[in-house]
Design a protein around this motif. Structure first.
Motif, PDB file in Angstrom:
ATOM      1  N   LEU A  61       0.835  -1.196   0.000  1.00 29.54           N
ATOM      2  CA  LEU A  61       0.000   0.000   0.000  1.00 29.54           C
ATOM      3  C   LEU A  61       0.874   1.253   0.000  1.00 29.54           C
ATOM      4  CD1 LEU A  61      -2.722   1.465   0.226  1.00 29.54           C
ATOM      5  CD2 LEU A  61      -2.555   1.176   2.718  1.00 29.54           C
ATOM      6  N   TYR A  62       1.895   1.266   0.828  1.00 27.36           N
ATOM      7  CA  TYR A  62       2.812   2.399   0.896  1.00 27.36           C
ATOM      8  C   TYR A  62       3.466   2.649  -0.468  1.00 27.36           C
ATOM      9  CZ  TYR A  62       6.789   5.278   2.256  1.00 27.36           C
ATOM     10  OH  TYR A  62       7.711   6.286   2.341  1.00 27.36           O
ATOM     11  N   SER A  63       3.958   1.607  -1.096  1.00 26.75           N
ATOM     12  CA  SER A  63       4.596   1.746  -2.410  1.00 26.75           C
ATOM     13  C   SER A  63       3.610   2.257  -3.450  1.00 26.75           C
ATOM     14  CB  SER A  63       5.171   0.408  -2.873  1.00 26.75           C
ATOM     15  OG  SER A  63       6.227   0.019  -2.049  1.00 26.75           O
ATOM     16  N   TYR A  64       2.408   1.694  -3.442  1.00 32.02           N
ATOM     17  CA  TYR A  64       1.363   2.097  -4.389  1.00 32.02           C
ATOM     18  C   TYR A  64       1.073   3.593  -4.261  1.00 32.02           C
ATOM     19  CZ  TYR A  64      -3.259   2.154  -6.627  1.00 32.02           C
ATOM     20  OH  TYR A  64      -4.343   2.444  -7.423  1.00 32.02           O
ATOM     21  N   LEU A  65       0.901   4.049  -3.025  1.00 28.49           N
ATOM     22  CA  LEU A  65       0.588   5.458  -2.808  1.00 28.49           C
ATOM     23  C   LEU A  65       1.777   6.358  -3.132  1.00 28.49           C
ATOM     24  CD1 LEU A  65      -1.465   5.186   0.492  1.00 28.49           C
ATOM     25  CD2 LEU A  65      -2.339   5.602  -1.821  1.00 28.49           C
ATOM     26  N   LYS A  66       2.951   5.945  -2.716  1.00 31.54           N
ATOM     27  CA  LYS A  66       4.150   6.764  -2.936  1.00 31.54           C
ATOM     28  C   LYS A  66       4.401   6.994  -4.430  1.00 31.54           C
ATOM     29  CE  LYS A  66       8.880   7.258  -1.429  1.00 31.54           C
ATOM     30  NZ  LYS A  66       9.991   6.687  -0.697  1.00 31.54           N
ATOM     31  N   GLU A  67       4.151   5.961  -5.232  1.00 32.78           N
ATOM     32  CA  GLU A  67       4.343   6.079  -6.680  1.00 32.78           C
ATOM     33  C   GLU A  67       3.360   7.057  -7.314  1.00 32.78           C
ATOM     34  OE1 GLU A  67       3.881   2.164  -8.282  1.00 32.78           O
ATOM     35  OE2 GLU A  67       5.682   1.403  -7.303  1.00 32.78           O
ATOM     36  N   ARG A  68       2.223   7.259  -6.680  1.00 32.78           N
ATOM     37  CA  ARG A  68       1.162   8.067  -7.271  1.00 32.78           C
ATOM     38  C   ARG A  68       1.061   9.480  -6.699  1.00 32.78           C
ATOM     39  NH1 ARG A  68       0.521   3.042  -7.906  1.00 32.78           N
ATOM     40  NH2 ARG A  68      -0.623   2.149  -9.650  1.00 32.78           N
ATOM     41  N   LEU A  69       1.878   9.806  -5.711  1.00 30.34           N
ATOM     42  CA  LEU A  69       1.850  11.156  -5.161  1.00 30.34           C
ATOM     43  C   LEU A  69       2.274  12.160  -6.226  1.00 30.34           C
ATOM     44  CD1 LEU A  69       3.417  10.620  -1.627  1.00 30.34           C
ATOM     45  CD2 LEU A  69       0.990  10.868  -2.214  1.00 30.34           C
ATOM     46  N   VAL A  70       1.602  13.296  -6.261  1.00 31.41           N
ATOM     47  CA  VAL A  70       1.925  14.347  -7.216  1.00 31.41           C
ATOM     48  C   VAL A  70       2.863  15.318  -6.524  1.00 31.41           C
ATOM     49  CG1 VAL A  70       0.986  16.170  -8.670  1.00 31.41           C
ATOM     50  CG2 VAL A  70      -0.324  14.062  -8.332  1.00 31.41           C
ATOM     51  N   LYS A  71       4.083  15.396  -7.005  1.00 32.99           N
ATOM     52  CA  LYS A  71       5.095  16.244  -6.376  1.00 32.99           C
ATOM     53  C   LYS A  71       4.675  17.709  -6.414  1.00 32.99           C
ATOM     54  CE  LYS A  71       9.068  13.310  -7.403  1.00 32.99           C
ATOM     55  NZ  LYS A  71       9.081  12.550  -6.233  1.00 32.99           N
ATOM     56  N   GLY A  72       4.804  18.357  -5.272  1.00 36.31           N
ATOM     57  CA  GLY A  72       4.521  19.779  -5.181  1.00 36.31           C
ATOM     58  C   GLY A  72       3.046  20.130  -5.100  1.00 36.31           C
ATOM     59  N   GLN A  73       2.180  19.118  -5.082  1.00 40.24           N
ATOM     60  CA  GLN A  73       0.745  19.383  -4.997  1.00 40.24           C
ATOM     61  C   GLN A  73       0.102  18.440  -4.002  1.00 40.24           C
ATOM     62  OE1 GLN A  73      -0.812  19.010  -8.962  1.00 40.24           O
ATOM     63  NE2 GLN A  73      -0.029  21.012  -9.581  1.00 40.24           N
ATOM     64  N   MET A  74      -1.035  18.831  -3.471  1.00 36.70           N
ATOM     65  CA  MET A  74      -1.770  17.984  -2.543  1.00 36.70           C
ATOM     66  C   MET A  74      -2.314  16.776  -3.281  1.00 36.70           C
ATOM     67  SD  MET A  74      -2.877  17.633   0.594  1.00 36.70           S
ATOM     68  CE  MET A  74      -2.835  19.216   1.397  1.00 36.70           C
ATOM     69  N   THR A  75      -2.181  15.623  -2.673  1.00 39.38           N
ATOM     70  CA  THR A  75      -2.779  14.413  -3.215  1.00 39.38           C
ATOM     71  C   THR A  75      -3.858  13.966  -2.226  1.00 39.38           C
ATOM     72  OG1 THR A  75      -0.696  13.775  -4.252  1.00 39.38           O
ATOM     73  CG2 THR A  75      -2.358  12.054  -4.027  1.00 39.38           C
ATOM     74  N   TYR A  76      -5.025  13.698  -2.733  1.00 33.23           N
ATOM     75  CA  TYR A  76      -6.178  13.319  -1.922  1.00 33.23           C
ATOM     76  C   TYR A  76      -6.366  11.808  -2.010  1.00 33.23           C
ATOM     77  CZ  TYR A  76      -6.900  18.289  -2.246  1.00 33.23           C
ATOM     78  OH  TYR A  76      -6.721  19.652  -2.177  1.00 33.23           O
ATOM     79  N   ILE A  77      -6.324  11.136  -0.871  1.00 32.58           N
ATOM     80  CA  ILE A  77      -6.389   9.686  -0.830  1.00 32.58           C
ATOM     81  C   ILE A  77      -7.685   9.254  -0.151  1.00 32.58           C
ATOM     82  CG2 ILE A  77      -5.262   7.569  -0.033  1.00 32.58           C
ATOM     83  CD1 ILE A  77      -2.628   9.261   0.061  1.00 32.58           C
ATOM     84  N   PHE A  78      -8.446   8.436  -0.871  1.00 32.85           N
ATOM     85  CA  PHE A  78      -9.714   7.922  -0.368  1.00 32.85           C
ATOM     86  C   PHE A  78      -9.656   6.410  -0.335  1.00 32.85           C
ATOM     87  CE2 PHE A  78     -10.537  11.975  -2.275  1.00 32.85           C
ATOM     88  CZ  PHE A  78     -11.406  12.590  -1.404  1.00 32.85           C
TER      89      PHE A  78
END
Length: 89
Positions: free
Chosen positions: A72-89
Motif C-alpha cells: 500500500l505504501y509503495s502504491y501510494l508513494k508512486e502516485r503522489l503528485v510532487k509539489g501538490q496535494m494528493t487526496y487519498i480515499f
C-alpha cells in the motif's frame, strides 16, 4: 437518486488541505462512500486533477494485494503528485 449531504460535504470542504486525516464513520449503508464520491466530484469541479485523487476500495479484488501495508505504501508513494496535494480515499 443521490442525496447531496450538503452539511457533511461542507464539513469536509472546511478541512480541505489541512494536514489532518479525515475519518468518516457511520453504520453500514448510511452513505459514507457516497459522501466521499460527492467530495471527489467537488474536488474535480475545483480543478483538482484526476492524478491528485487516489481512490482505493479494499472490497474490490483489484486492490486485494494492497492490504499488505508495504505494498500500500509503495502504491501510494508512486502516485503522489510532487509539489501538490494528493487526496487519498
Amino acid at each position: 437518486m443521490v442525496l447531496q449531504r450538503t452539511e457533511y460535504l461542507n464539513k469536509l470542504i472546511a478541512f480541505k488541505d489541512k494536514q489532518l486525516i479525515k475519518i468518516v464513520t457511520g453504520i453500514r449503508r448510511c452513505g459514507k462512500s457516497t459522501l466521499l464520491e460527492i467530495y471527489q466530484n467537488w474536488l474535480k469541479e475545483q480543478k483538482i486533477a484526476d492524478e491528485q485523487i487516489i481512490s482505493i476500495n479494499f472490497e474490490d479484488i483489484d486492490y486485494e494485494e494492497l492490504t499488505d501495508y508495504k505494498k500500500l505504501y509503495s502504491y501510494l508513494k508512486e502516485r503522489l503528485v510532487k509539489g501538490q496535494m494528493t487526496y487519498i480515499f
